[in-house]
Scaffold this motif. Structure first.
Motif, PDB file in Angstrom:
ATOM      1  N   ALA A   1       0.826  -1.204   0.000  1.00 28.96           N
ATOM      2  CA  ALA A   1       0.000   0.000   0.000  1.00 28.96           C
ATOM      3  C   ALA A   1       0.862   1.257   0.000  1.00 28.96           C
ATOM      4  CB  ALA A   1      -0.916  -0.003   1.222  1.00 28.96           C
ATOM      5  N   SER A   2       1.975   1.231   0.718  1.00 32.57           N
ATOM      6  CA  SER A   2       2.883   2.376   0.764  1.00 32.57           C
ATOM      7  C   SER A   2       3.416   2.713  -0.623  1.00 32.57           C
ATOM      8  CB  SER A   2       4.049   2.088   1.714  1.00 32.57           C
ATOM      9  OG  SER A   2       4.973   3.157   1.732  1.00 32.57           O
ATOM     10  N   THR A   3       3.775   1.683  -1.371  1.00 30.32           N
ATOM     11  CA  THR A   3       4.280   1.889  -2.728  1.00 30.32           C
ATOM     12  C   THR A   3       3.209   2.479  -3.632  1.00 30.32           C
ATOM     13  OG1 THR A   3       5.822   0.029  -2.503  1.00 30.32           O
ATOM     14  CG2 THR A   3       5.313   0.759  -4.731  1.00 30.32           C
ATOM     15  N   LEU A   4       2.006   1.920  -3.584  1.00 23.71           N
ATOM     16  CA  LEU A   4       0.926   2.385  -4.455  1.00 23.71           C
ATOM     17  C   LEU A   4       0.489   3.802  -4.107  1.00 23.71           C
ATOM     18  CD1 LEU A   4      -1.287  -0.845  -4.676  1.00 23.71           C
ATOM     19  CD2 LEU A   4       0.306   0.060  -6.390  1.00 23.71           C
ATOM     20  N   ILE A   5       0.334   4.079  -2.816  1.00 21.71           N
ATOM     21  CA  ILE A   5      -0.095   5.416  -2.404  1.00 21.71           C
ATOM     22  C   ILE A   5       0.970   6.448  -2.735  1.00 21.71           C
ATOM     23  CG2 ILE A   5      -0.630   6.842  -0.385  1.00 21.71           C
ATOM     24  CD1 ILE A   5      -2.057   4.408   0.807  1.00 21.71           C
ATOM     25  N   GLY A   6       2.230   6.037  -2.657  1.00 20.25           N
ATOM     26  CA  GLY A   6       3.314   6.944  -3.014  1.00 20.25           C
ATOM     27  C   GLY A   6       3.221   7.408  -4.461  1.00 20.25           C
ATOM     28  N   TYR A   7       2.744   6.536  -5.347  1.00 15.37           N
ATOM     29  CA  TYR A   7       2.570   6.915  -6.746  1.00 15.37           C
ATOM     30  C   TYR A   7       1.519   8.016  -6.903  1.00 15.37           C
ATOM     31  CZ  TYR A   7       5.169   2.717  -8.128  1.00 15.37           C
ATOM     32  OH  TYR A   7       6.137   1.761  -8.308  1.00 15.37           O
ATOM     33  N   LEU A   8       0.537   8.034  -6.014  1.00 17.49           N
ATOM     34  CA  LEU A   8      -0.557   8.996  -6.119  1.00 17.49           C
ATOM     35  C   LEU A   8      -0.250  10.325  -5.450  1.00 17.49           C
ATOM     36  CD1 LEU A   8      -3.576   6.627  -5.345  1.00 17.49           C
ATOM     37  CD2 LEU A   8      -2.713   7.318  -7.589  1.00 17.49           C
ATOM     38  N   THR A   9       0.666  10.328  -4.479  1.00 14.92           N
ATOM     39  CA  THR A   9       0.878  11.526  -3.670  1.00 14.92           C
ATOM     40  C   THR A   9       2.232  12.190  -3.855  1.00 14.92           C
ATOM     41  OG1 THR A   9       1.712  10.218  -1.785  1.00 14.92           O
ATOM     42  CG2 THR A   9      -0.668  10.623  -1.881  1.00 14.92           C
ATOM     43  N   MET A  10       3.158  11.563  -4.587  1.00 13.32           N
ATOM     44  CA  MET A  10       4.494  12.143  -4.724  1.00 13.32           C
ATOM     45  C   MET A  10       4.400  13.576  -5.264  1.00 13.32           C
ATOM     46  SD  MET A  10       5.708  12.638  -8.097  1.00 13.32           S
ATOM     47  CE  MET A  10       7.453  12.367  -7.950  1.00 13.32           C
ATOM     48  N   ASP A  11       5.405  14.393  -4.914  1.00  9.75           N
ATOM     49  CA  ASP A  11       5.322  15.808  -5.235  1.00  9.75           C
ATOM     50  C   ASP A  11       6.672  16.356  -5.671  1.00  9.75           C
ATOM     51  OD1 ASP A  11       3.210  18.173  -4.726  1.00  9.75           O
ATOM     52  OD2 ASP A  11       5.231  18.906  -4.343  1.00  9.75           O
ATOM     53  N   PHE A  12       6.639  17.370  -6.541  1.00 16.62           N
ATOM     54  CA  PHE A  12       7.857  18.003  -7.025  1.00 16.62           C
ATOM     55  C   PHE A  12       7.751  19.526  -6.934  1.00 16.62           C
ATOM     56  CE2 PHE A  12       4.870  17.421 -10.461  1.00 16.62           C
ATOM     57  CZ  PHE A  12       4.918  18.622 -11.168  1.00 16.62           C
ATOM     58  N   ALA A  13       6.774  20.030  -6.165  1.00 15.15           N
ATOM     59  CA  ALA A  13       6.541  21.476  -6.093  1.00 15.15           C
ATOM     60  C   ALA A  13       7.757  22.217  -5.557  1.00 15.15           C
ATOM     61  CB  ALA A  13       5.325  21.772  -5.221  1.00 15.15           C
ATOM     62  N   ASP A  14       8.489  21.615  -4.624  1.00 15.09           N
ATOM     63  CA  ASP A  14       9.656  22.296  -4.052  1.00 15.09           C
ATOM     64  C   ASP A  14      10.747  22.491  -5.097  1.00 15.09           C
ATOM     65  OD1 ASP A  14       9.871  19.524  -4.126  1.00 15.09           O
ATOM     66  OD2 ASP A  14      11.246  19.429  -2.438  1.00 15.09           O
ATOM     67  N   TRP A  15      11.017  21.444  -5.888  1.00 12.01           N
ATOM     68  CA  TRP A  15      12.047  21.546  -6.931  1.00 12.01           C
ATOM     69  C   TRP A  15      11.655  22.587  -7.968  1.00 12.01           C
ATOM     70  CZ3 TRP A  15      11.719  20.827 -12.204  1.00 12.01           C
ATOM     71  CH2 TRP A  15      12.942  20.827 -12.898  1.00 12.01           C
ATOM     72  N   ASN A  16      10.409  22.546  -8.404  1.00 13.77           N
ATOM     73  CA  ASN A  16       9.946  23.456  -9.448  1.00 13.77           C
ATOM     74  C   ASN A  16       9.982  24.908  -8.977  1.00 13.77           C
ATOM     75  OD1 ASN A  16       8.905  23.921 -12.066  1.00 13.77           O
ATOM     76  ND2 ASN A  16       6.846  24.121 -11.237  1.00 13.77           N
ATOM     77  N   LEU A  17       9.541  25.148  -7.744  1.00 12.63           N
ATOM     78  CA  LEU A  17       9.491  26.506  -7.223  1.00 12.63           C
ATOM     79  C   LEU A  17      10.881  27.087  -7.030  1.00 12.63           C
ATOM     80  CD1 LEU A  17       7.932  28.917  -6.202  1.00 12.63           C
ATOM     81  CD2 LEU A  17       7.760  27.795  -3.966  1.00 12.63           C
ATOM     82  N   GLN A  18      11.792  26.302  -6.463  1.00 17.47           N
ATOM     83  CA  GLN A  18      13.133  26.838  -6.242  1.00 17.47           C
ATOM     84  C   GLN A  18      13.855  27.099  -7.564  1.00 17.47           C
ATOM     85  OE1 GLN A  18      16.551  25.463  -6.292  1.00 17.47           O
ATOM     86  NE2 GLN A  18      15.941  23.707  -7.546  1.00 17.47           N
ATOM     87  N   MET A  19      13.526  26.311  -8.595  1.00 12.89           N
ATOM     88  CA  MET A  19      14.117  26.539  -9.906  1.00 12.89           C
ATOM     89  C   MET A  19      13.620  27.854 -10.505  1.00 12.89           C
ATOM     90  SD  MET A  19      13.304  26.339 -13.404  1.00 12.89           S
ATOM     91  CE  MET A  19      11.935  25.182 -13.503  1.00 12.89           C
TER      92      MET A  19
ATOM     93  N   VAL B   1      -1.805  17.811 -10.180  1.00 14.62           N
ATOM     94  CA  VAL B   1      -2.977  16.995 -10.545  1.00 14.62           C
ATOM     95  C   VAL B   1      -2.730  16.293 -11.874  1.00 14.62           C
ATOM     96  CG1 VAL B   1      -5.408  17.058 -11.197  1.00 14.62           C
ATOM     97  CG2 VAL B   1      -4.612  18.402  -9.247  1.00 14.62           C
ATOM     98  N   GLY B   2      -2.262  17.047 -12.866  1.00 16.65           N
ATOM     99  CA  GLY B   2      -1.990  16.446 -14.172  1.00 16.65           C
ATOM    100  C   GLY B   2      -0.881  15.418 -14.114  1.00 16.65           C
ATOM    101  N   HIS B   3       0.153  15.725 -13.347  1.00 14.79           N
ATOM    102  CA  HIS B   3       1.301  14.816 -13.230  1.00 14.79           C
ATOM    103  C   HIS B   3       0.904  13.520 -12.549  1.00 14.79           C
ATOM    104  CE1 HIS B   3       5.332  13.469 -11.794  1.00 14.79           C
ATOM    105  NE2 HIS B   3       5.713  13.977 -12.935  1.00 14.79           N
ATOM    106  N   ARG B   4       0.067  13.601 -11.529  1.00 17.55           N
ATOM    107  CA  ARG B   4      -0.331  12.388 -10.800  1.00 17.55           C
ATOM    108  C   ARG B   4      -1.398  11.593 -11.538  1.00 17.55           C
ATOM    109  NH1 ARG B   4       2.840   9.879  -9.441  1.00 17.55           N
ATOM    110  NH2 ARG B   4       3.974  11.234 -10.838  1.00 17.55           N
ATOM    111  N   VAL B   5      -2.158  12.225 -12.426  1.00 24.24           N
ATOM    112  CA  VAL B   5      -3.042  11.447 -13.306  1.00 24.24           C
ATOM    113  C   VAL B   5      -2.186  10.555 -14.198  1.00 24.24           C
ATOM    114  CG1 VAL B   5      -4.650  11.581 -15.254  1.00 24.24           C
ATOM    115  CG2 VAL B   5      -4.957  13.081 -13.275  1.00 24.24           C
ATOM    116  N   LEU B   6      -1.083  11.113 -14.667  1.00 21.99           N
ATOM    117  CA  LEU B   6      -0.137  10.320 -15.449  1.00 21.99           C
ATOM    118  C   LEU B   6       0.429   9.178 -14.600  1.00 21.99           C
ATOM    119  CD1 LEU B   6       1.325  10.377 -18.296  1.00 21.99           C
ATOM    120  CD2 LEU B   6       3.232  11.445 -17.086  1.00 21.99           C
ATOM    121  N   GLY B   7       0.742   9.490 -13.333  1.00 22.11           N
ATOM    122  CA  GLY B   7       1.247   8.459 -12.427  1.00 22.11           C
ATOM    123  C   GLY B   7       0.223   7.372 -12.162  1.00 22.11           C
ATOM    124  N   LEU B   8      -1.037   7.769 -12.088  1.00 24.30           N
ATOM    125  CA  LEU B   8      -2.113   6.799 -11.881  1.00 24.30           C
ATOM    126  C   LEU B   8      -2.158   5.794 -13.022  1.00 24.30           C
ATOM    127  CD1 LEU B   8      -4.766   5.819 -10.493  1.00 24.30           C
ATOM    128  CD2 LEU B   8      -5.964   7.530 -11.888  1.00 24.30           C
TER     129      LEU B   8
END
Length: 272
Positions: free
Chosen positions: A71-89, A115-122
Motif C-alpha cells: 500500500a505504501s508503494t501504491l499510495i506513493g505513486y498517487l501523492t508524490m510531489d515536485f513542487a519544491d524543486w519546481n518553485l526553487q528553480m 494533478v496532471g502529473h499524478r493522473v499520469l502516475g495513476l
C-alpha cells in the motif's frame, strides 16, 4: 459558483497541459513499474527473515506488514510531489517573476500541475503495479475502508503538496535550497513510514511525530488502508485519525499562506 467554475476550468487546462508534457517522457514513469516491485521484493525478504517463527512484531502480523509496504508503494505513486524543486528553480532563475505578474496564484498553478502529473502516475505507475501486486504476488490490495482510505489519500495528496511548496519557498531566502531539500527528503522518507513502520521507533519519538507533518504524508493513509491505526501505543478509530489528518492539513495550508506572504517580500528576481 462562477468563480469556482472558473478555477476548475483553469485547473483542468493546466493539468491537461502538464499531462501532455510529461506523457512525452512517460518511459520515466514506466521505470517505476520495475522499481516499485523490486523495492517490495526486498522488503518482503527482509521482513520475512525478521519475523522468523514469530507471528507479530510491534503489534503487526507478517501479512499486515506485507500489505503495508504494498500500500505504501501504491499510495506513493498517487501523492508524490515536485513542487519544491519546481518553485526553487523558478526563483533561482528569476522566472518566478512571470508568475508574479499573472492573474493566477503560482501555488494554485503548481497544484494544478501536480494533478496532471499524478493522473499520469495513476495510469503508468499505480494501475500496472496494482495488478503486479495482486496477480503476481497474490497480495490482497483492497482497503478495508474504501471511503476513508480515499479521503485519507486525498488529504495526503494535499499534505505532500503544501509541505513541499513550503519547502520550495525557502528559496526566497536562500535562492539555492537544494541542500535543504535533500535533508528534508531523507527525513521524510524515514519519519513518514516509507522505509519502516513508525511503530518501530522509540515511544518518545512516536509521540513527537503526531505534531509533525511526516506521518500524515504516508503512514496515516497506509494504516487507514490496512484498517487499523496505532502510534505511540495509541490505537485510534479510522474516522478519528482521518479527522486528525484533516486538521493537520488545514494547519499546513494556513501556514503555507502565511509563509508565502512573508516570502514574496524577499523575491528580488535573481537571474531575470
Amino acid at each position: 459558483m462562477k468563480y469556482i467554475r472558473h478555477k476548475i476550468e483553469v485547473m483542468k487546462a493546466v493539468a491537461l497541459v502538464t499531462y501532455k508534457e510529461w506523457s512525452a517522457y512517460r518511459t520515466h514513469s514506466m521505470v517505476s513499474i520495475f522499481v516499485g516491485p523490486v523495492y517490495f521484493i526486498v522488503q518482503y525478504f527482509i521482513w520475512t527473515a525478521a519475523y522468523g517463527n514469530r507471528t507479530e512484531l510491534n503489534g503487526m502480523e507478517l501479512s499486515q506488514m506485507i500489505t503495508y509496504f504494498g500500500a505504501s508503494t501504491l499510495i506513493g505513486y498517487l501523492t508524490m510531489d515536485f513542487a519544491d524543486w519546481n518553485l526553487q528553480m523558478l526563483i533561482r532563475t528569476g522566472r518566478f517573476l512571470t508568475f508574479a505578474l499573472r492573474p493566477i496564484h503560482h501555488r494554485f498553478f503548481a497544484f494544478s500541475q501536480k494533478v496532471g502529473h499524478r493522473v499520469l502516475g495513476l495510469i503508468f505507475e499505480f494501475i500496472p503495479c496494482y495488478f503486479i501486486f495482486t496477480l503476481l504476488f497474490r497480495i490482497h490490495m483492497v482497503p478495508k475502508h474504501f471511503g476513508w482510505t480515499l479521503l485519507s489519500v486525498a488529504l495526503a495528496f494535499l499534505m505532500n503538496f503544501y509541505v513541499h511548496y513550503i519547502l520550495g519557498m525557502t528559496a526566497f531566502w536562500f535562492t539555492q535550497s537544494s541542500g535543504i531539500r535533500r535533508v528534508f527528503d531523507l527525513l521524510s522518507g524515514v519519519f513518514s513510514g516509507v522505509f519502516i513502520p513508525l511503530v518501530f521507533f522509540p515511544m518518545g519519538l512516536q509521540k513527537a511525530l503526531f505534531f509533525l507533518p511526516f506521518p500524515y504524508m504516508s503512514y496515516v493513509p497506509v494504516m487507514v488502508f490496512t484498517g487499523e491505526f496505532s502510534l505511540a501505543g495509541i490505537q485510534m478509530e479510522i474516522p478519528t485519525i482521518v479527522g486528525l489528518q484533516g486538521i493537520a492539513v488545514a494547519f499546513t495550508i494556513l501556514l503555507s499562506e502565511v509563509i508565502y506572504k512573508a516570502s514574496i517580500k524577499h523575491f528580488n528576481g535573481v537571474g531575470a
